[in-house]
Design a protein around this motif. Sequence first.
Motif, PDB file in Angstrom:
ATOM      1  N   MET A   1      27.288  41.930  61.836  1.00 29.55           N
ATOM      2  CA  MET A   1      27.451  43.363  61.949  1.00 29.55           C
ATOM      3  C   MET A   1      28.475  43.801  60.911  1.00 29.55           C
ATOM      4  N   ALA A   2      28.181  44.854  60.190  1.00 32.76           N
ATOM      5  CA  ALA A   2      29.076  45.352  59.162  1.00 32.76           C
ATOM      6  C   ALA A   2      30.278  46.028  59.800  1.00 32.76           C
ATOM      7  N   ALA A   3      31.373  46.062  59.065  1.00 35.30           N
ATOM      8  CA  ALA A   3      32.603  46.633  59.591  1.00 35.30           C
ATOM      9  C   ALA A   3      32.462  48.127  59.862  1.00 35.30           C
ATOM     10  N   SER A   4      31.597  48.810  59.107  1.00 40.47           N
ATOM     11  CA  SER A   4      31.451  50.250  59.275  1.00 40.47           C
ATOM     12  C   SER A   4      30.552  50.612  60.455  1.00 40.47           C
ATOM     13  N   GLU A   5      29.765  49.642  60.957  1.00 37.17           N
ATOM     14  CA  GLU A   5      28.882  49.918  62.086  1.00 37.17           C
ATOM     15  C   GLU A   5      29.684  49.916  63.380  1.00 37.17           C
ATOM     16  N   THR A   6      29.379  50.885  64.234  1.00 37.60           N
ATOM     17  CA  THR A   6      30.008  50.884  65.549  1.00 37.60           C
ATOM     18  C   THR A   6      29.078  50.145  66.494  1.00 37.60           C
ATOM     19  N   PRO A   7      29.645  49.306  67.361  1.00 37.91           N
ATOM     20  CA  PRO A   7      28.788  48.553  68.270  1.00 37.91           C
ATOM     21  C   PRO A   7      28.090  49.476  69.262  1.00 37.91           C
ATOM     22  N   LEU A   8      26.893  49.079  69.650  1.00 39.11           N
ATOM     23  CA  LEU A   8      26.108  49.834  70.611  1.00 39.11           C
ATOM     24  C   LEU A   8      26.803  49.789  71.956  1.00 39.11           C
ATOM     25  N   ARG A   9      26.976  50.954  72.579  1.00 41.33           N
ATOM     26  CA  ARG A   9      27.579  51.040  73.913  1.00 41.33           C
ATOM     27  C   ARG A   9      26.514  51.494  74.884  1.00 41.33           C
ATOM     28  N   GLN A  21      14.912  44.786  76.757  1.00 43.44           N
ATOM     29  CA  GLN A  21      13.534  44.574  76.305  1.00 43.44           C
ATOM     30  C   GLN A  21      13.483  44.275  74.811  1.00 43.44           C
ATOM     31  N   ASN A  22      14.299  44.982  74.044  1.00 47.42           N
ATOM     32  CA  ASN A  22      14.334  44.749  72.599  1.00 47.42           C
ATOM     33  C   ASN A  22      14.843  43.341  72.291  1.00 47.42           C
ATOM     34  N   LEU A  23      15.916  42.926  72.961  1.00 47.23           N
ATOM     35  CA  LEU A  23      16.468  41.602  72.714  1.00 47.23           C
ATOM     36  C   LEU A  23      15.491  40.508  73.162  1.00 47.23           C
ATOM     37  N   LEU A  24      14.816  40.720  74.272  1.00 41.74           N
ATOM     38  CA  LEU A  24      13.807  39.761  74.726  1.00 41.74           C
ATOM     39  C   LEU A  24      12.666  39.643  73.719  1.00 41.74           C
ATOM     40  N   ALA A  25      12.261  40.765  73.130  1.00 40.45           N
ATOM     41  CA  ALA A  25      11.196  40.746  72.121  1.00 40.45           C
ATOM     42  C   ALA A  25      11.641  39.978  70.882  1.00 40.45           C
ATOM     43  N   VAL A  26      12.884  40.202  70.445  1.00 38.76           N
ATOM     44  CA  VAL A  26      13.411  39.477  69.286  1.00 38.76           C
ATOM     45  C   VAL A  26      13.451  37.986  69.576  1.00 38.76           C
ATOM     46  N   MET A  27      13.915  37.620  70.765  1.00 39.37           N
ATOM     47  CA  MET A  27      13.984  36.204  71.134  1.00 39.37           C
ATOM     48  C   MET A  27      12.593  35.571  71.162  1.00 39.37           C
ATOM     49  N   SER A  28      11.625  36.303  71.673  1.00 39.67           N
ATOM     50  CA  SER A  28      10.255  35.800  71.733  1.00 39.67           C
ATOM     51  C   SER A  28       9.688  35.577  70.334  1.00 39.67           C
ATOM     52  N   GLU A  29       9.905  36.529  69.439  1.00 44.17           N
ATOM     53  CA  GLU A  29       9.421  36.389  68.064  1.00 44.17           C
ATOM     54  C   GLU A  29      10.109  35.222  67.355  1.00 44.17           C
ATOM     55  N   LEU A  30      11.411  35.070  67.595  1.00 46.56           N
ATOM     56  CA  LEU A  30      12.157  33.974  66.973  1.00 46.56           C
ATOM     57  C   LEU A  30      11.689  32.625  67.526  1.00 46.56           C
ATOM     58  N   ALA A  61      19.285  37.045  62.556  1.00 45.71           N
ATOM     59  CA  ALA A  61      20.355  38.032  62.418  1.00 45.71           C
ATOM     60  C   ALA A  61      20.274  39.073  63.537  1.00 45.71           C
ATOM     61  N   ALA A  62      19.057  39.529  63.841  1.00 48.02           N
ATOM     62  CA  ALA A  62      18.874  40.499  64.921  1.00 48.02           C
ATOM     63  C   ALA A  62      19.261  39.880  66.266  1.00 48.02           C
ATOM     64  N   TYR A  63      18.930  38.612  66.451  1.00 48.14           N
ATOM     65  CA  TYR A  63      19.279  37.906  67.687  1.00 48.14           C
ATOM     66  C   TYR A  63      20.802  37.796  67.833  1.00 48.14           C
ATOM     67  N   THR A  64      21.474  37.415  66.749  1.00 53.55           N
ATOM     68  CA  THR A  64      22.931  37.284  66.777  1.00 53.55           C
ATOM     69  C   THR A  64      23.594  38.624  67.070  1.00 53.55           C
ATOM     70  N   THR A  65      23.117  39.673  66.437  1.00 51.95           N
ATOM     71  CA  THR A  65      23.649  41.018  66.700  1.00 51.95           C
ATOM     72  C   THR A  65      23.405  41.412  68.150  1.00 51.95           C
ATOM     73  N   GLY A  66      22.220  41.090  68.655  1.00 51.74           N
ATOM     74  CA  GLY A  66      21.903  41.391  70.051  1.00 51.74           C
ATOM     75  C   GLY A  66      22.812  40.654  71.015  1.00 51.74           C
ATOM     76  N   LEU A  67      23.110  39.380  70.709  1.00 51.81           N
ATOM     77  CA  LEU A  67      24.023  38.622  71.568  1.00 51.81           C
ATOM     78  C   LEU A  67      25.423  39.216  71.553  1.00 51.81           C
ATOM     79  N   GLU A  68      25.883  39.627  70.387  1.00 53.97           N
ATOM     80  CA  GLU A  68      27.203  40.256  70.292  1.00 53.97           C
ATOM     81  C   GLU A  68      27.245  41.547  71.093  1.00 53.97           C
ATOM     82  N   THR A  69      26.179  42.321  71.011  1.00 52.27           N
ATOM     83  CA  THR A  69      26.098  43.571  71.773  1.00 52.27           C
ATOM     84  C   THR A  69      26.051  43.286  73.263  1.00 52.27           C
ATOM     85  N   ALA A  70      25.304  42.270  73.653  1.00 54.90           N
ATOM     86  CA  ALA A  70      25.221  41.911  75.075  1.00 54.90           C
ATOM     87  C   ALA A  70      26.586  41.477  75.606  1.00 54.90           C
ATOM     88  N   LYS A  71      27.314  40.707  74.820  1.00 49.79           N
ATOM     89  CA  LYS A  71      28.651  40.285  75.243  1.00 49.79           C
ATOM     90  C   LYS A  71      29.583  41.484  75.374  1.00 49.79           C
TER      91      LYS A  71
END
Length: 159
Positions: A1-9, A21-30, A61-71
């Motif tokens: 995640m870039a420093a200028s991006e604000t994390p999803l709340r 659902q989005n994170l599950l879809a990314v995990m399934s595709e990966l 990358a999308a999976y890693t970002t999703g995990l960070e957001t989930a945490k």
Amino acid sequence: MAASETPLRLSDRAGAQAFVQNLLAVMSELESALGRESDGVRAGRIAEAMTGAAAKADLAAAYTTGLETAKANAIALARFAPEGLEALKTAQRRFAAVLETNQQVLATARTVSEELIKALAEEVGKAHTPTVYGRPSHSPSPYGRAGANSGPLILSRSL
């Protein structure tokens, strides 16, 4: 995640469910990408197996970002989408198994490749070593190198 991006709340049930659902879809595709890669490597079709490397990197990358957001939103997920959180945990366990299998397949392929190269190098080295009375022998060289007539070992990385 870039420093200028604000994390999803996550602040409501709909947002939490959509995120899950989005994170599950990314995990399934990966998982599918890793499975195709493993199958291709097992079958010896290395070039074909590696054609999805760019897509796999994007998914990772999308999976890693999703995990960070989930945490970062663990409390909100537990509050707004507890069933989604359980689905993510189940999917994570399945994903870990697929990832472990993929790593084992790649490690095996790497080991086999290294052993083949070593065996080939030994065979090439043996072919150029003269024998005297059945024993390998090196004639003296004015340059201090044994086997001066042996050529370089050439390896094609495009296989």
